[in-house]
Design a protein around this motif. Sequence first.
Motif, PDB file in Angstrom:
ATOM      1  N   ALA A 147       1.614  19.397   2.093  1.00 17.50           N
ATOM      2  CA  ALA A 147       1.071  18.760   3.301  1.00 17.50           C
ATOM      3  C   ALA A 147       2.176  18.075   4.098  1.00 17.50           C
ATOM      4  N   SER A 148       2.115  18.207   5.403  1.00 13.29           N
ATOM      5  CA  SER A 148       3.128  17.587   6.252  1.00 13.29           C
ATOM      6  C   SER A 148       2.747  16.168   6.673  1.00 13.29           C
ATOM      7  N   GLU A 149       1.477  15.807   6.564  1.00 12.25           N
ATOM      8  CA  GLU A 149       1.035  14.483   6.981  1.00 12.25           C
ATOM      9  C   GLU A 149       1.282  13.467   5.865  1.00 12.25           C
ATOM     10  N   ALA A 150       1.856  12.322   6.240  1.00 14.25           N
ATOM     11  CA  ALA A 150       2.148  11.266   5.269  1.00 14.25           C
ATOM     12  C   ALA A 150       0.877  10.760   4.601  1.00 14.25           C
ATOM     13  N   ALA A 151      -0.199  10.604   5.358  1.00 11.15           N
ATOM     14  CA  ALA A 151      -1.447  10.086   4.798  1.00 11.15           C
ATOM     15  C   ALA A 151      -1.997  11.011   3.717  1.00 11.15           C
ATOM     16  N   ARG A 152      -1.834  12.290   3.891  1.00  8.06           N
ATOM     17  CA  ARG A 152      -2.312  13.263   2.892  1.00  8.06           C
ATOM     18  C   ARG A 152      -1.502  13.143   1.596  1.00  8.06           C
ATOM     19  N   PHE A 153      -0.188  12.939   1.740  1.00 11.44           N
ATOM     20  CA  PHE A 153       0.680  12.737   0.575  1.00 11.44           C
ATOM     21  C   PHE A 153       0.270  11.456  -0.159  1.00 11.44           C
ATOM     22  N   GLU A 154       0.042  10.376   0.580  1.00 16.03           N
ATOM     23  CA  GLU A 154      -0.377   9.108  -0.028  1.00 16.03           C
ATOM     24  C   GLU A 154      -1.690   9.270  -0.781  1.00 16.03           C
ATOM     25  N   ASN A 155      -2.644   9.971  -0.194  1.00 14.16           N
ATOM     26  CA  ASN A 155      -3.929  10.190  -0.858  1.00 14.16           C
ATOM     27  C   ASN A 155      -3.771  11.025  -2.126  1.00 14.16           C
ATOM     28  N   ALA A 156      -2.881  12.002  -2.094  1.00  9.04           N
ATOM     29  CA  ALA A 156      -2.639  12.837  -3.279  1.00  9.04           C
ATOM     30  C   ALA A 156      -1.989  12.012  -4.390  1.00  9.04           C
ATOM     31  N   VAL A 157      -1.057  11.140  -4.029  1.00  5.23           N
ATOM     32  CA  VAL A 157      -0.432  10.256  -5.023  1.00  5.23           C
ATOM     33  C   VAL A 157      -1.495   9.335  -5.623  1.00  5.23           C
ATOM     34  N   ALA A 158      -2.362   8.782  -4.784  1.00  5.06           N
ATOM     35  CA  ALA A 158      -3.438   7.919  -5.271  1.00  5.06           C
ATOM     36  C   ALA A 158      -4.360   8.681  -6.222  1.00  5.06           C
ATOM     37  N   LEU A 188      -5.195   0.029   4.293  1.00  2.00           N
ATOM     38  CA  LEU A 188      -5.497   0.374   5.677  1.00  2.00           C
ATOM     39  C   LEU A 188      -4.643  -0.434   6.648  1.00  2.00           C
ATOM     40  N   GLU A 189      -4.147  -1.569   6.210  1.00  2.00           N
ATOM     41  CA  GLU A 189      -3.282  -2.416   7.029  1.00  2.00           C
ATOM     42  C   GLU A 189      -1.925  -1.735   7.176  1.00  2.00           C
ATOM     43  N   THR A 190      -1.350  -1.777   8.368  1.00  2.96           N
ATOM     44  CA  THR A 190      -0.061  -1.109   8.588  1.00  2.96           C
ATOM     45  C   THR A 190       1.110  -1.908   8.022  1.00  2.96           C
ATOM     46  N   ASP A 191       0.993  -3.229   7.944  1.00  2.00           N
ATOM     47  CA  ASP A 191       2.072  -4.054   7.407  1.00  2.00           C
ATOM     48  C   ASP A 191       1.801  -4.344   5.931  1.00  2.00           C
ATOM     49  N   SER A 192       1.772  -3.276   5.134  1.00  2.00           N
ATOM     50  CA  SER A 192       1.487  -3.388   3.705  1.00  2.00           C
ATOM     51  C   SER A 192       2.097  -2.183   2.999  1.00  2.00           C
ATOM     52  N   PRO A 193       2.187  -2.248   1.668  1.00  2.00           N
ATOM     53  CA  PRO A 193       2.624  -1.034   0.959  1.00  2.00           C
ATOM     54  C   PRO A 193       1.573   0.056   1.134  1.00  2.00           C
ATOM     55  N   ASP A 194       1.968   1.291   0.889  1.00  2.00           N
ATOM     56  CA  ASP A 194       1.013   2.398   1.007  1.00  2.00           C
ATOM     57  C   ASP A 194      -0.122   2.264  -0.001  1.00  2.00           C
ATOM     58  N   LEU A 195       0.235   1.841  -1.220  1.00  2.00           N
ATOM     59  CA  LEU A 195      -0.754   1.691  -2.289  1.00  2.00           C
ATOM     60  C   LEU A 195      -0.517   0.382  -3.039  1.00  2.00           C
ATOM     61  N   ILE A 196      -1.593  -0.247  -3.444  1.00  2.00           N
ATOM     62  CA  ILE A 196      -1.530  -1.304  -4.441  1.00  2.00           C
ATOM     63  C   ILE A 196      -2.240  -0.724  -5.653  1.00  2.00           C
ATOM     64  N   VAL A 197      -1.574  -0.794  -6.796  1.00  2.00           N
ATOM     65  CA  VAL A 197      -2.086  -0.125  -7.989  1.00  2.00           C
ATOM     66  C   VAL A 197      -2.252  -1.133  -9.115  1.00  2.00           C
ATOM     67  N   ALA A 198      -3.411  -1.095  -9.772  1.00  2.00           N
ATOM     68  CA  ALA A 198      -3.640  -1.883 -10.975  1.00  2.00           C
ATOM     69  C   ALA A 198      -3.461  -0.957 -12.171  1.00  2.00           C
ATOM     70  N   THR A 199      -2.669  -1.404 -13.137  1.00  2.00           N
ATOM     71  CA  THR A 199      -2.453  -0.607 -14.337  1.00  2.00           C
ATOM     72  C   THR A 199      -3.636  -0.786 -15.280  1.00  2.00           C
ATOM     73  N   PRO A 200      -3.782   0.089 -16.276  1.00  2.00           N
ATOM     74  CA  PRO A 200      -4.860  -0.097 -17.252  1.00  2.00           C
ATOM     75  C   PRO A 200      -4.771  -1.447 -17.974  1.00  2.00           C
ATOM     76  N   ALA A 201      -3.567  -2.012 -18.061  1.00  2.00           N
ATOM     77  CA  ALA A 201      -3.385  -3.308 -18.720  1.00  2.00           C
ATOM     78  C   ALA A 201      -3.592  -4.479 -17.762  1.00  2.00           C
ATOM     79  N   GLY A 202      -3.887  -4.189 -16.490  1.00  2.00           N
ATOM     80  CA  GLY A 202      -4.173  -5.255 -15.537  1.00  2.00           C
ATOM     81  C   GLY A 202      -2.993  -5.748 -14.729  1.00  2.00           C
ATOM     82  N   LYS A 203      -1.845  -5.121 -14.866  1.00  2.00           N
ATOM     83  CA  LYS A 203      -0.692  -5.513 -14.053  1.00  2.00           C
ATOM     84  C   LYS A 203      -0.785  -4.833 -12.692  1.00  2.00           C
TER      85      LYS A 203
END
Length: 170
Positions: free
Chosen positions: A54-65, A79-94
């Motif tokens: 995919a050439s669109e950045a949003a599609r790449f981000e969704n695939a990574v998610a 959805l905010e533009t001044d933020s990381p692409d993803l915030i991720v919670a690990t299975p251990a809660g980090k």
Amino acid sequence: CPNSDGVLAMLMIGTETVRRNWFVDQAKAANQRLVAVQQFDKDLRMIKQGLFEASEAARFENAVAALLFLFGFSPAVQLETDSPDLIVATPAGKLAVVECTTRIADVAAKIGKLVDRRGALTKALQASGHPADVTAAVVCRLPRDQIAAHSSLFRSSRVVLVAAEELSNA
């Protein structure tokens, strides 16, 4: 335990538990997340396409998610533009902040923004009394050898790099 997909081992001294650890047989363990995703994307074709074509950045981000979800993480696409692409919670809660990029030209800028955002989140977590160990990662579609020029920047910034090789293996 030949028929088990996981075993809980406990080390005890007297009546006190010193250590517990789950051992999971990856070949046997059921992944209900995979079953759920494959219900709608049989061969994970759309995820693979998003990661590698995919050439669109949003599609790449969704695939990574989606890939992170399959591995048990809880990713939140921002959805905010001044933020990381993803915030991720690990299975251990980090928590982890993740920037996704399909090209090398903007890696240095992505690392700079990511370090700032990790710092801001760390301070907010500390101020609210939460554990403040936040990991930062850049996920890039390019092979690691094409990103090698920036390896010292990743190390000095304490940013994990996930490159095409890891995406392909995943």
